[in-house]
Scaffold this active site. Structure first.
Site, PDB file in Angstrom:
ATOM      1  N   CYS A 100      37.072 111.801  52.084  1.00  0.00           N
ATOM      2  CA  CYS A 100      35.846 111.002  52.177  1.00  0.00           C
ATOM      3  C   CYS A 100      34.761 111.718  51.374  1.00  0.00           C
ATOM      4  O   CYS A 100      35.074 112.478  50.452  1.00  0.00           O
ATOM      5  CB  CYS A 100      35.447 110.737  53.629  1.00  0.00           C
ATOM      6  SG  CYS A 100      35.095 112.215  54.603  1.00  0.00           S
ATOM      7  N   ASN A 120      33.430 115.066  54.257  1.00  0.00           N
ATOM      8  CA  ASN A 120      34.528 115.737  54.987  1.00  0.00           C
ATOM      9  C   ASN A 120      34.083 116.214  56.374  1.00  0.00           C
ATOM     10  O   ASN A 120      34.567 117.231  56.881  1.00  0.00           O
ATOM     11  CB  ASN A 120      35.118 116.889  54.162  1.00  0.00           C
ATOM     12  CG  ASN A 120      36.447 117.441  54.686  1.00  0.00           C
ATOM     13  OD1 ASN A 120      36.738 118.616  54.531  1.00  0.00           O
ATOM     14  ND2 ASN A 120      37.259 116.616  55.316  1.00  0.00           N
ATOM     15  N   CYS A 180      33.077 113.390  58.743  1.00  0.00           N
ATOM     16  CA  CYS A 180      33.193 112.207  59.617  1.00  0.00           C
ATOM     17  C   CYS A 180      34.559 111.532  59.477  1.00  0.00           C
ATOM     18  O   CYS A 180      35.456 111.749  60.296  1.00  0.00           O
ATOM     19  CB  CYS A 180      32.078 111.195  59.318  1.00  0.00           C
ATOM     20  SG  CYS A 180      30.405 111.861  59.586  1.00  0.00           S
ATOM     21  N   ARG A 181      34.745 110.722  58.431  1.00  0.00           N
ATOM     22  CA  ARG A 181      35.945 109.879  58.356  1.00  0.00           C
ATOM     23  C   ARG A 181      37.227 110.649  58.102  1.00  0.00           C
ATOM     24  O   ARG A 181      38.222 110.450  58.818  1.00  0.00           O
ATOM     25  CB  ARG A 181      35.763 108.824  57.249  1.00  0.00           C
ATOM     26  CG  ARG A 181      34.705 107.803  57.577  1.00  0.00           C
ATOM     27  CD  ARG A 181      34.289 107.036  56.349  1.00  0.00           C
ATOM     28  NE  ARG A 181      33.545 107.861  55.419  1.00  0.00           N
ATOM     29  CZ  ARG A 181      33.078 107.474  54.242  1.00  0.00           C
ATOM     30  NH1 ARG A 181      33.318 106.233  53.845  1.00  0.00           N
ATOM     31  NH2 ARG A 181      32.383 108.280  53.482  1.00  0.00           N
ATOM     32  N   SER A 182      37.251 111.511  57.081  1.00  0.00           N
ATOM     33  CA  SER A 182      38.539 112.130  56.726  1.00  0.00           C
ATOM     34  C   SER A 182      39.037 113.152  57.753  1.00  0.00           C
ATOM     35  O   SER A 182      40.247 113.178  58.022  1.00  0.00           O
ATOM     36  CB  SER A 182      38.523 112.699  55.302  1.00  0.00           C
ATOM     37  OG  SER A 182      37.609 113.752  55.170  1.00  0.00           O
ATOM     38  N   ASP A 212      31.155 104.265  56.118  1.00  0.00           N
ATOM     39  CA  ASP A 212      30.605 105.583  56.411  1.00  0.00           C
ATOM     40  C   ASP A 212      29.744 105.501  57.675  1.00  0.00           C
ATOM     41  O   ASP A 212      28.730 104.805  57.690  1.00  0.00           O
ATOM     42  CB  ASP A 212      29.747 105.997  55.204  1.00  0.00           C
ATOM     43  CG  ASP A 212      29.153 107.374  55.366  1.00  0.00           C
ATOM     44  OD1 ASP A 212      29.403 108.009  56.414  1.00  0.00           O
ATOM     45  OD2 ASP A 212      28.453 107.806  54.444  1.00  0.00           O
TER      46      ASP A 212
HETATM   47  P1  4NP Z   1      31.925 111.302  55.641  1.00  0.00           P
HETATM   48  O1  4NP Z   1      30.412 110.965  56.065  1.00  0.00           O
HETATM   49  O2  4NP Z   1      32.006 111.114  54.136  1.00  0.00           O
HETATM   50  O3  4NP Z   1      32.730 110.297  56.398  1.00  0.00           O
HETATM   51  O4  4NP Z   1      32.172 112.741  56.076  1.00  0.00           O
HETATM   52  C1  4NP Z   1      29.303 111.544  55.441  1.00  0.00           C
HETATM   53  C2  4NP Z   1      28.879 112.788  55.839  1.00  0.00           C
HETATM   54  C3  4NP Z   1      27.765 113.339  55.243  1.00  0.00           C
HETATM   55  C4  4NP Z   1      27.085 112.652  54.268  1.00  0.00           C
HETATM   56  C5  4NP Z   1      27.523 111.408  53.856  1.00  0.00           C
HETATM   57  C6  4NP Z   1      28.646 110.861  54.451  1.00  0.00           C
HETATM   58  N1  4NP Z   1      25.930 113.216  53.680  1.00  0.00           N
HETATM   59  O5  4NP Z   1      25.289 112.521  52.857  1.00  0.00           O
HETATM   60  O6  4NP Z   1      25.545 114.346  54.002  1.00  0.00           O
END
Ligand code: 4NP
Length: 153
Positions: free
Chosen positions: A7, A10, A12-14, A123
């Site tokens: 993702c 790294n 939340c989703r992955s 997201d």
């Molecule tokens: P992820 O979510 O890609 O599912 O881990 C996010 C976590 C942090 C951010 C964006 C998406 N960020 O902008 O910090």
């Protein structure tokens, strides 16, 4: 077989996809031959633990989670057999890595296996716990289909 979930951050989703996948294959003997990991296309959270809401959602659903965020590299494309991008943007980011075209056949959108339809895993970072649970359920059914299709249990 090696499976990588990717993702943006790294956190939340992955890491949630990695934890659910490991939970599902843990009970199977074939699970010993399967390795899973996750990473992000961004560098903002390198070294971080999953978001507290990711941990809360995994635990609420009975899934153990432990991960430290890292960024994807071309080596990952060489080393893993399946590379799942959580959304179109991250798919594009992965395909921009040096020599990615050599590995394009391994790189897929996660929801290619979602029985309820294609598209992005949204997201949840700017959302609520409800959004994390929505993502959990999407990943849960999608990983069931992936395992059914590609992993001979
Ligand atoms: P992820 O979510 O890609 O599912 O881990 C996010 C976590 C942090 C951010 C964006 C998406 N960020 O902008 O910090």
């Amino acid at each position: 077989m090696k499976v990588l979930f990717v993702c943006l951050g790294n956190i939340c989703r992955s890491p949630l996809a990695e934890a659910i996948f490991k939970h599902k294959i843990k009970k199977q003997t074939v699970g010993h031959h399967i390795l899973a990991d996750s990473c992000g296309t961004g560098n903002y959270h390198i070294g971080d633990q999953p978001d507290p809401r990711t941990i809360k959602t995994a635990e609420k659903n009975g899934v153990a989670i432990w991960h430290q965020a890292r960024q994807v590299s071309t080596d990952d494309l060489e080393n893993f057999d399946f590379i799942f991008a959580m959304d179109q943007q991250n798919l594009k980011n992965i395909l921009r890595l040096p020599h990615a075209d050599k590995y394009a056949h391994k790189i897929k959108l996660m929801r290619e296996f979602d029985p309820q339809g294609q598209g992005d895993v949204p997201d949840p970072y700017y959302g609520t716990l409800h959004d994390f649970q929505y993502v959990f359920e999407m990943l849960d059914r999608t990983l069931d289909e992936f395992i059914k299709a590609e992993i001979k249990l």
